[in-house]
Design an enzyme around this catalytic site. Structure first.
Site, PDB file in Angstrom:
ATOM      1  N   CYS A  26       0.815  -1.228   0.000  1.00 55.04           N
ATOM      2  CA  CYS A  26       0.000   0.000   0.000  1.00 55.04           C
ATOM      3  C   CYS A  26       0.844   1.271   0.000  1.00 55.04           C
ATOM      4  CB  CYS A  26      -0.956   0.005   1.182  1.00 55.04           C
ATOM      5  SG  CYS A  26      -2.224  -1.280   1.045  1.00 55.04           S
ATOM      6  N   HIS A  70     -11.736  10.464  -8.729  1.00 55.44           N
ATOM      7  CA  HIS A  70     -10.758  10.347  -9.805  1.00 55.44           C
ATOM      8  C   HIS A  70      -9.533  11.241  -9.622  1.00 55.44           C
ATOM      9  CE1 HIS A  70     -13.978   8.065 -11.683  1.00 55.44           C
ATOM     10  NE2 HIS A  70     -13.031   7.526 -12.430  1.00 55.44           N
ATOM     11  N   GLU A 115     -12.535   0.626   1.718  1.00 52.22           N
ATOM     12  CA  GLU A 115     -11.657   0.438   0.561  1.00 52.22           C
ATOM     13  C   GLU A 115     -12.115  -0.756  -0.265  1.00 52.22           C
ATOM     14  OE1 GLU A 115      -7.566   0.106   1.651  1.00 52.22           O
ATOM     15  OE2 GLU A 115      -7.557   2.031   2.684  1.00 52.22           O
TER      16      GLU A 115
END
Length: 128
Positions: A26, A70, A115
């Site tokens: 991550c 985005h 997530e």
């Protein structure tokens, strides 16, 4: 006994992030389709039985998520000094939405950020 209604909306947005200092994958840039739930407590209902219109919550959430959707979250001012973890995103959304939605008898009670469908974080604030 005081009656409370809790209304919620669930939505999503897509964004990338990386976790600085994380000892694993991550730490590299990657993306998620973040799942969001916003819960709002209402102390009373209006004359037709609504605490807060779902549309009002959805409009506020959409407004705030436009600034995240985005994007690489690490590049946004809100996350310059903190990692864009689920926990920190939930806190950010809670605070931003509270500015918009909180009114007499209406309060954002908690925000959930996931997530993945099976892993996420809630954020809320309690009175001392």
């Amino acid at each position: 006994m005081k009656e409370i209604h809790e209304i919620y909306v669930k939505t999503h947005f897509s964004a990338a992030h990386c976790l600085e200092g994380y000892p694993g994958d991550c730490a590299r840039l990657h993306g998620h389709n973040w799942i969001i739930e916003v819960h709002v407590r209402c102390e009373r209902l209006n004359e037709i039985g609504i605490g807060i219109d779902f549309r009002d919550i959805k409009t506020a959430v959409k407004e705030v998520l436009q600034g995240l959707d985005h994007f690489n979250l690490n590049e946004l001012p809100a996350f310059k000094s903190v990692n864009p973890t689920s926990e920190n995103i939930a806190r950010f959304l809670y605070k931003e939405l509270s500015w918009i939605l909180n009114a007499d008898g209406i309060k954002v009670s908690k925000v959930k950020v996931c997530e993945t469908p099976g892993a996420g974080a809630y954020y809320w604030e309690e009175e001392d």
